[in-house]
Enzyme design. Structure first.
Site: not given
Length: 921
Positions: A39, A42, A85-86, A111, A158, A260-262, A366, A369
């Site tokens: 977090i 981020k 949402v972490q 996300d 994966g 790298g990807v992180g 009047t 109204g």
């Protein structure tokens, strides 16, 4: 590169839309160290790019319901464009992660984890969904190599929902031939060896060996694994899912782990947030609501009001709330068509600029109204549904007394109504009932206090007021305030002397000075004068009293003038109910009832949200009388509406009776307390009323109009325009431009309408416009709306008529001479005594709220036109200290109307099969 590009995009967005910033919310449950680390990465990236990031942290005791409630709030917040949402959710209680991720609004799910976004990705709708950040980052890395994806053989190891499965879909829809491998794939090395593009996200350290890899392949390693390493201080090091040292010898491109990807995952989260903000700006122009309007189906002749109201299907009220920018947790639903709005909305919007403030008033009417409410609704329908401006109507809640009596409802009329009109005209959300309960609690407290003081000794009374509970005696907060008021600086009940106890327990109310009456929201003439205390249990203590109608209660005026819950509570405490035998004012705080009143009124202080026939929003809140009170809807409703419409939007509110009463009080009382400054006055006039002011015969409710009103008579009309001219001058005294709305009736001729327009302009009106909104809805008020727009752009040199520091008599004289046209005022003996009393009690610097007939500029309802040279008699003066004004009584009037010979309730009925209300309001 990505971050630098995003930084430039954010700067461009801010330049195009000043004050706008992309918003990211990160919801965390618990306090996991790894989550905190991610977090923080981020939050740091968001700050660097220029994204406003908000970290919401729930404790690990949070339940699934707690998390869902927080998500609902963030879904509705227009300042949040991206929302994650972490994971994992670190809670002591069972939470369904799938349910949580699917609760995030798809348009904010940056996300890309919701089933809707996943479904769109699998279907190939890449331009209409958010892609999970890791696959999106991987794809961006692949693009950076310059190698074309189309036609290549790709292998994904994966199949998780977060990486593997969406990565497969993303490569597939970028025209690669994709194979997904997993733990059950028996020929993993063989499949890996075929890959031109290899993405590994298996979660197993160095599972893919370098010798498996096809020479020249692109290798993306998404794994993060810890393996033992005695050379590291921590005893471990981070490795990926690919054996990096051998794989790099064969791959043309390979991502390292870590680093790298992180970082790309975080960068893609930022990119998705910026993309979401851009979509928001495209869909919602700053300051412009994305609102759906209802199309009217006009009929001739125009059906009854209730038929029109029930023929229209209202939008769900939560839809309207969302359309105007209210958040879900700021709205309290009362069924499908009405809701209360929490005051937290005003706090959230406090830095937003206010819109244009318009007040609708009228000539001296009047008894029938002249259509101020109808014009108010018609104007907002025209501004909103036809000119596409942000616009709110703010109107008073009607009393049930007139609704069932002679007047009927107050929701407007024809094709300009607040709907459902039966909800509007009856209980609504119970605010008037709350006022009835609070008012009558004060009345009961007054008489009970007199009774107890007459029948108990000081010590006995003191022991009951400050009882011993479990052997401990202590003062309540309100009792401590009373001690301070008396100058007794003690907090221990045992420390008071006999003299101090006497001062504390004895209010010594003088029954002859009681001004607080009981109330009921029904016209009942037989309660105008009553005797109370006739039961033997009251031991002979009886007195003459009366019932007033609820909307005349000072608590209603307090509600209308309060600018928050705390201010309302203070005003309730300051209300003066009587004087002591020493001539000192007795307040609700002295009676000890302030806190209880605040509790009874805590929901009533929230404005009520409804809608017009054409789907424009309406706040219905408070309904004080326009004679003994100021006759305007609440300050709070106006303030919230002005923030919601934005700088270029409009808030249209209505002031009761004619401009000499409701408008004058709107300026001198409501605007003085609210601090708001109006931009335009809309003055409603009718040919019928102007003919009456020109000398036409009396107009009586329930009696057909005389022929003078059915035939063209320009001479009679021109003479009656003296009233119109005077009311235009009254508005101009406050420095606000005036637009005259000539409310056309079918009996009016073109020449008559043209004459009113001409004479209004000659009298100094900014513009004058013929209006046919009753029969045509907003369409019939478009010309009026355009005139109001133009008038709002002219300078408004708003000023008050008088300085409150002037003596009471001088303030009354200024109103009488400048607004009514009187030559002077005359105070009867009782009024003279009150001037002296209120000045002595410290109330002389309050604004003045004249209580006089609405049927004439003078005190005499028979004097029509614009009378001058008369002496205005002031027979008495009373104080609404909590509300914050003195109200002189001019002539005679009743605060408890009676039912006529044929009340409106004869025409009201309930269909017990459909549940629909029938009849006329």
């Amino acid at each position: 590169q990505v971050r630098e590009r995003l930084k430039k995009q954010v700067i461009e967005m801010k330049e195009k839309s000043p004050g706008f910033r992309p918003g990211l919310a990160i919801l965390q449950v618990g306090n996991r160290d790894d989550s905190n680390l991610y977090i923080n990465m981020k939050l740091k990236a968001a700050a660097e790019i220029g994204i406003t990031a908000n970290h919401i942290k729930l404790p690990n005791t949070a339940s699934e319901a707690d998390v869902l409630k927080c998500i609902a709030s963030l879904n509705g917040d227009p300042a949040v464009h991206g929302f994650i949402v972490q994971l994992p959710l670190d809670s002591d209680k069972p939470i369904n992660t799938e349910k949580i991720t699917n609760a995030v609004a798809p348009e904010k799910d940056v996300d890309g984890l919701s089933s809707i976004n996943a479904g769109k990705l699998s279907r190939g709708d890449l331009g209409d969904c958010f892609i999970p950040c890791t696959p999106k980052g991987c794809m961006e890395l692949i693009r950076q190599t310059g190698i074309q994806v189309a036609g290549k053989r790709a292998v994904v190891v994966g199949r998780s929902k977060i990486v593997g499965a969406p990565m497969h879909d993303l490569l597939l829809w970028n025209h690669a031939t994709v194979t997904t491998c997993h733990s059950k794939t028996s020929t993993l090395a063989e499949e890996v060896g075929k890959a031109d593009i290899l993405v590994v996200a298996a979660g197993k350290a160095e599972m893919v060996k370098g010798e498996w890899i096809k020479p020249g392949a692109i290798v993306i390693d998404c794994g993060i694994n810890h393996v033992p390493d005695s050379t590291k201080a921590s005893g471990k090091r981070v490795v990926g899912d690919v054996a990096y040292s051998t794989a790099k010898e064969k791959a043309s491109y390979i991502t390292p782990v870590p680093g790298g990807v992180g970082p790309m995952t975080v960068a893609m989260l930022m990119q998705s947030t910026v993309e979401s903000a851009q979509r928001f700006l495209e869909k919602y122009q700053p300051g412009k609501w994305n609102i759906q309007y209802n199309q009217l189906t006009l009929k001739m002749p125009v059906p009854s009001d209730i038929e029109i109201s029930q023929s229209c299907i209202p939008k769900p009220i939560d839809q309207i709330a969302k359309e105007v920018g209210l958040l879900p947790d700021e709205v309290e639903l009362y069924g499908q068509t009405k809701a209360k709005v929490h005051l937290s909305a005003l706090k959230r919007l406090k830095n937003q600029p206010d819109g244009k403030y318009v007040v609708v008033t009228g000539i001296t009417p009047t008894p029938l109204g002249e259509g101020k409410s109808t014009t108010t609704v018609g104007l907002v329908q025209a501004l909103g549904a036809h000119l596409h401006q942000n616009v709110f109507a703010c109107v008073r809640q009607p009393s049930q007394g007139p609704t069932f009596g002679i007047k009927g409802g107050a929701a407007g009329g024809g094709y300009c109504q607040v709907i459902p009109m039966e909800e509007f005209n009856l209980h609504l959300t119970g605010d008037i009932h709350a006022i009835t309960a609070a008012n009558n609690l004060v009345a009961a407290a007054v008489d009970a206090r007199i009774f107890h003081e007459l029948t108990q000794t000081d010590q006995a009374f003191y022991n009951r007021l400050v009882p011993s509970v479990n052997g401990v005696r202590k003062f309540s907060d309100i009792q401590l305030r009373r001690l301070q008021k008396l100058g007794i600086n003690k907090t221990d009940p045992a420390a008071l002397t006999k003299e101090e106890i006497n001062l504390f327990v004895r209010l010594d109310i003088d029954p002859g000075t009681i001004t607080w009456q009981r109330v009921l929201d029904t016209n009942d003439r037989f309660l105008r004068k009553i005797t109370i205390g006739q039961s033997p249990t009251e031991k002979g203590f009886s007195r003459t009293a009366q019932f007033d109608i609820t909307v005349s209660s000072e608590i209603m005026a307090v509600l209308a003038l309060s600018d928050g819950l705390d201010d309302m509570k203070k005003r309730l405490g300051r209300m003066v109910v009587a004087s002591s035998k020493r001539g000192e004012p007795i307040t609700a705080d002295d009676l000890g009832v302030t806190g209880a009143l605040a509790v009874l009124m805590k929901d009533a202080v929230k404005p009520n949200l409804m809608q017009t026939l054409e789907g424009t929003p309406v706040f219905v809140h408070a309904g004080p009388f326009a004679n003994i009170a100021h006759g305007n809807s609440s300050v709070l409703a106006d303030k919230i509406a002005l923030k919601l419409v934005g700088k270029e939007g409009f808030v249209v509110t209505e002031a009761g009776f004619g401009a000499d009463i409701g408008m004058e009080k709107f300026f001198n009382i409501k605007c003085r307390y609210s601090g708001l400054r109006p931009h335009v006055v809309v003055l409603v006039a009718t040919v019928r009323a102007l003919k009456m002011h020109g000398g036409g015969p009396a107009v009586t409710a329930g009696v057909p109009l005389p022929k003078e009103y059915m035939e063209e008579n320009l001479q009679l009309l021109a003479k009656g325009c003296s009233n119109l001219k005077k009311q235009i001058q009254n508005a101009q005294m406050f420095g606000v431009p005036v637009v005259v709305a000539v409310n056309a009736f079918k009996t009016d001729t073109k020449a008559e309408l043209a004459l009113v327009v001409q004479l209004a302009k000659e009298a100094g009106a900014f513009d004058a416009v013929e209006c046919t909104h009753w029969a045509e809805g907003g369409k019939g008020a478009v010309a009026l709306a355009r005139a109001v727009q133009r008038a709002s752009q002219t300078p408004s040199n708003f000023r008050f008529l008088y300085n409150v520091e002037l003596p009471v008599i001088e303030k009354m004289r200024l109103i009488a001479q400048q607004i009514y046209g009187a030559s002077d005022i005359e105070l009867l003996p009782e009024a003279q005594e009150k001037v002296a009393l209120y000045t002595k009690q410290g109330f002389g610097n309050l604004p003045i709220c004249m209580a006089k007939t609405h049927l004439s500029l003078s005190h005499d309802p028979e004097k029509k036109g614009a009378p001058t040279g008369f002496i205005l008699p002031i027979r008495d003066i009373r104080a609404s200290v909590g509300a914050g004004f003195l109200y002189p009584l001019v002539g005679t009037m009743s605060t408890m109307p009676g039912l006529p010979t044929r009340p409106c309730f004869y025409d009201i009925d309930l269909d017990t099969v459909s549940g629909e209300v029938n009849g006329l309001f």
